[in-house]
Enzyme design. Structure first.
Site, PDB file in Angstrom:
ATOM      1  CG  ASP A  63       4.998   4.865  -7.702  1.00 36.15           C
ATOM      2  OD1 ASP A  63       5.961   5.402  -7.480  1.00 36.15           O
ATOM      3  OD2 ASP A  63       3.665   5.292  -7.699  1.00 36.15           O
ATOM      4  CE  LYS A  65       4.177   6.086  -3.998  1.00 30.39           C
ATOM      5  NZ  LYS A  65       3.679   7.547  -4.486  1.00 30.39           N
ATOM      6  CG  ASN A  68       2.467   2.862  -3.894  1.00 30.74           C
ATOM      7  OD1 ASN A  68       1.368   3.350  -3.452  1.00 30.74           O
ATOM      8  ND2 ASN A  68       3.132   3.100  -5.182  1.00 30.74           N
TER       9      ASN A  68
END
Length: 155
Positions: A63, A65, A68
């Protein structure tokens, strides 16, 4: 006093690490309408090194991105939110991972389609999307599919 038992997240040596970060990388990129290639390269190299370290330890993030990524007061970038992280090699001996997790706009095509995939490959694809976002302040495509102009240039 009795020791508290934390629920297992599937990682053998799990820790919760808290570190204060001064800035959200997402906000920095949008405030400046994308970063210069030199500054983007600086932060991107740091992120690539972080992901390589994770992969060298046998894990993937799944994840990656802008939301983050955080920047500390000394302008070092930090990768966060490992809630979708897992081992690169599942315990059942399969070479491929399963499960559609992550954020659509950063997903590799095989992940988005629900096929089996290599964890390091989907992380690397997300890094490429992230680099585009850092420099251009927009996404290269809504989701990775052959009909999208930018994605079709990759294949």
């Amino acid at each position: 006093m009795e020791d508290y038992k934390y629920p297992s997240l599937g990682c053998p040596n799990q820790l919760i690490l808290l570190e204060y970060c001064e800035y959200e990388f997402f906000d920095i990129v949008h405030r400046y309408n994308g970063l210069s290639e030199k500054l983007a390269g600086f932060y991107f190299r740091r992120l690539v090194n972080a992901v390589k370290h994770i992969q060298d330890k046998g894990y993937c993030h799944r994840d990656i991105k802008l939301a983050n990524c955080f920047v500390s007061s000394d302008y070092d970038i930090k990768l966060a939110d490992f809630s979708f992280g897992c081992k690169l090699q599942p315990d059942n001996g399969d070479a491929m991972l399963k499960g559609k997790v992550g954020t659509k706009r950063y997903m590799a095509p095989e992940l988005y389609a629900g096929h089996q995939y290599n964890g390091d490959d989907v992380d690397n694809f997300a890094l490429g999307v992230l680099l585009f976002c850092i420099v251009m302040n927009k996404f290269p495509f809504y989701r990775a599919r052959r009909s999208d102009y930018h994605y079709s240039k990759l294949i």
